[in-house]
Design an enzyme around this catalytic site. Structure first.
Site, PDB file in Angstrom:
ATOM      1  N   GLY D 122      83.652 109.373  -5.376  1.00 24.92           N
ATOM      2  CA  GLY D 122      84.718 108.693  -5.366  1.00 24.92           C
ATOM      3  C   GLY D 122      84.688 108.241  -3.821  1.00 24.92           C
ATOM      4  N   TYR D 123      85.085 107.133  -3.267  1.00 28.30           N
ATOM      5  CA  TYR D 123      85.245 106.346  -2.158  1.00 28.30           C
ATOM      6  C   TYR D 123      86.535 105.396  -2.308  1.00 28.30           C
ATOM      7  CZ  TYR D 123      81.975 109.758   1.048  1.00 28.30           C
ATOM      8  OH  TYR D 123      81.393 111.191   1.241  1.00 28.30           O
ATOM      9  N   SER D 156      80.088 104.644  -9.296  1.00 27.92           N
ATOM     10  CA  SER D 156      78.945 104.917 -10.271  1.00 27.92           C
ATOM     11  C   SER D 156      78.103 106.524 -10.926  1.00 27.92           C
ATOM     12  CB  SER D 156      77.107 104.079  -9.496  1.00 27.92           C
ATOM     13  OG  SER D 156      76.687 104.747  -8.003  1.00 27.92           O
ATOM     14  N   GLU D 239      74.071 106.795   3.562  1.00 29.46           N
ATOM     15  CA  GLU D 239      73.843 105.949   2.256  1.00 29.46           C
ATOM     16  C   GLU D 239      73.184 104.744   2.890  1.00 29.46           C
ATOM     17  OE1 GLU D 239      76.080 104.745  -1.472  1.00 29.46           O
ATOM     18  OE2 GLU D 239      77.507 104.267   0.633  1.00 29.46           O
TER      19      GLU D 239
END
Lengths: 358, 388, 358, 388
Positions: D122-123, D156, D239
């Protein structure tokens, strides 16, 4: 396993860059470019002291016996300062031709002289690689050459010329009947138009040596462009940090920053490609031709992009002779076309993988 | 869309063609044999200085874009030289007509039009660049005169010109756009030095001009003291529009097609190489686009944005046409200066470089994009930076 | 002489844009796209009221009798709102085929129905224009058709199909043996896979009518892309003026502004090209094929650029289904490939000028 | 440059190959038959969770880039499935190892590694986008708990995950980078709603997640209250590096070459079209460049800039490979979803669109260029705008 320069290679690179900064500053480049000289004896002598002419000459013949990767680092360093000096013909192609296809006698006769810089060699191999223009091409018959070769590298003023005839066989000639300088955009290196008329020449054994010369030359031209393009990016960044417009350094404008970022983003992976192409030439001969082709074609493309973009970052001043930026622009432009433009080279790349029906 | 000529325009075209045929012995290979005589002949017939009042030495016709275009095409077809251009005729004269005093108009326009006075332009400065309004050349009051000191750059024809029209800072204490005046003076005034500025093409297409206490009467200001920025801007627009002339691009593409159809590598025509041919077709689509865009900008009042993009797209396209020519020529494409194998006198390489200069000059591509996004698309201006 | 839309044309454009804003808002497009329907009867009826199906049908057969330039303006308006409706096959290609190559009886039978929108026509002309894939292609023999035609325009659910056989001759068929929808990226228009098996068909007189159909279709696809791309630019500019990031509207960042400027700089001249290509089809037949080819190929290229760039300006939200931006992206993508991608079309452009040896 | 394997590494490669051969019946077409069992087998043999300490359920080996590469290549050659990935394993676990408490490590790492707990991230928030630090989801103190309210986007696996690691604003009065905390909570906590977010591909690769007074113990904060921005940034770098994986690009290019060599138009192979072939060769040069650049970033300590450009160039290259596939397929290139003529299940179109999303996501191309120019080239930051 390590994909990085060795300590020795880094050392070679550093010492070349340092020496060339002294040997070939902009005003020396300018003096050469404005002259009709075929070489700059002071620069050549300085490079000879570093062993550059003999970089690829085997040690038993007085050279350093290094590989194409070291030669690529040298080419990059020369491109970085647009050094006005023979190199590709004399220090790479001729030693390679002699090593690959020369007799013991031919090697002993020429390699020591090339290694010391006492003799300079040219390479006339354009026609069988880049295609024949203007009806050029050389025919060999009974130890004599007849015909024309254009765009011969390091050839004007050379003591020895490696000639590829129409069929791709190699010959050694002491001199052509006439050797005219072909005036081109890049005034830092001389190209020759050579005429042979029953000119005596010695045959070199022909075991696909021309293909190896082509691969080596393609990697060298790519490396030269890499160095010149990196220098243009560095200059653009430095200029953008300094130059003020609208009350700000122009390097703080996003448009200018992004142009610089795009150049860097193109150059970094290209550097890895050039290194690998040179490494493959030395250690992975199966991959070498394809990698050489890709390095040549790809650096031609991104070289053009960087040359143009770095000039744009400089604004109007980049267009003038004042900063001399155009020497880099033109060197990159010339490397692009020499021994085949990228479109032609990519055709070879496809053919090498069997993607073009024979 | 109505691209057929009215009978009146068709008759006019015949008239122009007739004129050119009748005077065909007065020009050769696109150049007049006697430039000044040719210029006077053109003015007398309305093919130069067409819309400039007779009182100032022009022909005095009403502006008519279509007739102008007919004239342009007829001259191209006949390979006949147009009238003199130069910055005096194309930039100073419109400025004087718009804001000059009656005395300035009658004094300067006629000899400029007929070629007796050649002008150069003193706008850009080394320190200013894209930020033209930050110019530093100073005009200090001294009685009825100004004493001008400073320098200008990108001044073409400075060595040949008799006169300069110049932007100078007359009110240093005012905001930067309000302290500038537009002033005229002879190039032989004491204190002016001209130094040629060589570009990457190897030619000195420009000059730097240095001023040291150059004495110029205050009466030589055009359009009012402190109004120079606004005076100059009206004509700068003309210049920017000229920099992407689609007719010139079309002519170059035609030459490129001929080059590719005639040159061979290993006996194969370059045009038969599908990769080069594909690029040629991409460029041809762009050339047609710019050509029709040009027609549109002349006759469609809704074409504001279409006008704004001409400089950006036109200069880029010229550069790309030259790039393809160089690439298609292969190794021959790098030849320059002279030599037996040089094609088109090296003009492909020269254009390739000079056109890059045009992409940068007259408002860089970056400045053009600012203008298009702000004035054309209504996007916000860059916020003012906090002073560091 | 005037290179601009006439008052009537501007009026047509305005009234179409206004009507389509009501007929085909995003939620209507979405409903169509999520359904299996072959057409949207409400939109079709609304367009019929405006006379759109009969735009190119001669007045004596109940149409408006307008030219391809007006049809291009309609295509642009439809592309602008990605209208889920038949058009190219039914309102352009079929009326053209009948007008160019139909008998009086065929015209009288079909044109009034097409003009009123009572009948919808498809066009199965892909194979002789874009090349045959998967062994497709239709053969004609004694008034009967056999074979497959792919990518047939407006064909699923049509009452009449104009079919080009392998040799390029045209036929009228009431229906194919089977007509399957080919699921493609663009869910706003249906493509058909038609199978003919001894299917009865009437021949149309064949006086190069297929080439005219091709030219018309290429211009229409270009115009549709022009409208869709202009809409994407407009949306991107509007979004950039509104969306805030880092305490500023993103439209004040130079990077974002320049992306928008580049889109506008590509679209404006392209608009003139599309107009001229349509004008030439109506009034300058010698130039028409080349201009149609250039319009199709060029709009394909800049359409792709705009579709991608406008999506980027929107950031992540542009990638989602929320704003529906992808309907425009995909419509442009589909126009690019239909009846030949730009590479193939440029080959035709070269051939039309004699630049490819026969 | 030394690209030959040492005898030790060569032996290691044989070991990996031997393992894969021995267990070849446990996977099929690149997927494990029993994912959890496969994951445990890989961890036990050091082919997953390789460098994570045994105490936390990993294999406990020293980091060794070359061995990692050998493992990767051997798995690609054998078309064998790698261990589980997912944001828990690739982002949360490294974070916990670096800044988690001992209790957090022992509690969360082992079940995450062996696949018992699936995480989501949850960013991003709808209002924040590229300006991640401006996030608004609030965590308000309530005794020993926080009450979280707000929303997240681009999450996602939110529908499948048991847990979320999340950035929330715990100190609204501090400067924006200093008021954020990194916190963990179960997805079945009351007050959480997950809504699938469909993208242009037609699939819901992402979700939006809405929080209304979601109660989470303060003890679930990782790395200290108010330190969330710095905690998150260590793993964001991972990432961004993953987003341009050159191995994946190389595999796609291989598939493209096969496509072009097998497809025909009018009976002519696409690969025999010189225009498409030329584009293919241009892309191949780029694929090799990125491959070697990747090798360099792993073993050359001077490769800082080379690392920084991977996301920008790699994602663009993937997009271009997909674009060529679509173009080469001609009309067949627009097919999607299903149908008898669809190639590769529509993956070329899907990648074309999804890769554009990756160019935008995880730091847009524009943000990447800011980073490259500022951190890589040392150019000045954008000046702070004057508040309007």
């Amino acid at each position: 396993m390590r994909f990085a320069l060795s300590e020795d290679q880094t050392l070679l690179q550093d010492s070349l860059n340092k020496a060339l900064a002294d040997l070939s500053p902009l005003d020396r480049v300018r003096r050469f470019a404005d002259s009709d000289a075929c070489s700059a004896p002071d620069i050549w002598a300085g490079l000879a002291e570093l062993g550059l002419p003999g970089l690829m000459v085997p040690e038993e013949h007085g050279g350093l016996g290094l590989g194409l990767l070291e030669a690529a680092l040298a080419a990059e360093a020369l491109g970085r300062v647009v050094a006005p000096t023979p190199f590709l013909g004399s220090a790479v192609l001729a030693p390679l031709a002699l090593t690959l296809a020369g007799s013991d006698e031919q090697r002993s006769r020429w390699l020591p002289k090339l290694a010391s810089g006492e003799a300079v060699a040219g390479a006339a191999i354009s026609e069988p690689i880049a295609g024949a223009r203007e009806g050029a091409g050389v025919s060999a018959d009974g130890g004599r050459l007849t015909g024309k070769s254009l765009f011969a590298l390091d050839a004007p003023g050379a003591d020895l010329i490696v000639v590829a005839d129409r069929k791709g066989a190699l010959h050694l000639a002491a001199a052509a009947e006439t050797a005219e300088i072909m005036p081109s955009i890049d005034a830092t290196r001389r190209l020759g138009e050579l005429t042979f008329r029953d000119t005596p020449a010695e045959a070199l054994a022909s075991n696909q040596a021309l293909e190896r010369l082509r691969d080596a030359a393609w990697v060298m031209l790519a490396a030269d462009t890499l160095g010149a393009a990196q220098a243009m990016l560095d200059k653009a960044v430095a200029y953008a940090k300094e130059r003020k417009q609208f009350g700000r350094t122009i390097g703080s404008f996003q448009a200018v920053k992004h142009l610089c970022a795009e150049m860097a983003a193109e150059l970094e992976p290209a550097r890895a490609l050039v290194w690998y192409a040179a490494y493959a030439f030395d250690h992975a001969p199966d991959e070498a031709p394809l990698m050489a082709a890709h390095a040549k074609a790809h650096l031609s493309e991104i070289g053009r992009f960087v040359a143009r973009t770095a000039t744009e970052v400089h604004g109007g001043i980049g267009m003038t002779d004042l900063l001399g930026l155009h020497y880099w622009f033109k060197r990159i432009g010339q490397n692009r076309q020499l021994l085949g433009g990228p479109e032609r080279v990519r055709e070879t790349a496809a053919r090498l993988q069997g993607l073009i029906p024979a | 869309m109505d691209l057929t000529l009215t009978p009146e325009l068709a008759a006019f075209r015949e008239e122009v063609r007739g004129f050119l045929a009748a005077h065909a012995d007065e020009y050769e290979a696109g150049a007049p044999k006697d430039p000044k005589a040719w210029q006077k002949l053109l003015i007398a017939n309305g093919y130069a200085a067409r819309t400039i009042p007779k009182a100032y030495g022009g022909y005095g016709a009403e502006p008519d874009i279509l007739k102008s275009r007919i004239i342009a095409e007829a001259f191209i077809d006949a390979n006949a030289p147009r009238g003199m251009a130069g910055q005096g005729i194309s930039m100073l004269v419109p400025t004087l007509l718009e804001v000059g005093s009656e005395e300035q108009k009658t004094r300067w326009i006629p000899p400029t039009l007929n070629g007796d006075i050649l002008w150069c332009q003193g706008y850009s400065e080394p320190g200013a660049g894209s930020d033209l309004a930050s110019l530093q050349t100073r005009a200090v009051e001294d009685g009825d005169d100004f004493l001008i000191s400073g320098s200008k750059i990108w001044t073409s024809t400075a060595a040949q010109a008799q006169m300069m029209f110049c932007l100078v800072r007359t009110e240093p204490d005012k905001p930067k756009h309000e302290g500038i005046s537009y002033i005229l003076f002879p190039m032989d005034t004491p204190g002016i030095e001209v130094r040629p500025l060589k570009t990457m093409t190897g030619h000195a297409e420009f000059n730097e001009v240095f001023f040291t206490d150059v004495r110029v009467p205050k009466a030589n200001v055009v359009g009012g003291r402190g109004r120079g920025w606004f005076v100059a801007n009206t004509t700068l627009k003309h210049e920017r529009g000229m920099l992407g002339d689609p007719n010139a691009t079309e002519a170059r593409l035609k030459a490129l097609i001929e080059l590719m159809a005639s040159e061979t590598v290993d006996g194969q025509r370059i045009i038969d190489n599908p990769v080069f041919r594909d690029r040629l077709m991409q460029l041809q689509a762009r050339v047609f686009s710019m050509k029709f865009n040009g027609l549109r900008t002349m006759t469609d009042e809704t074409a504001g944005l279409a006008r704004m993009i001409v400089k950006l797209q036109g200069c880029e396209l010229n550069h790309q046409v030259a790039a393809l020519a160089i690439d298609a020529l292969g190794e021959l494409g790098i030849l320059y200066h002279d030599g037996p194998h040089l094609r088109a006198k090296g003009n492909w390489q020269r254009n390739y470089m000079f056109d890059l200069g045009l992409i940068i000059g007259g408002g860089t591509a970056q400045i053009q994009k600012n203008i298009i996004s702000e004035r054309g698309l209504g996007m916000p201006r860059e916020p003012k930076a906090v002073e560091a």
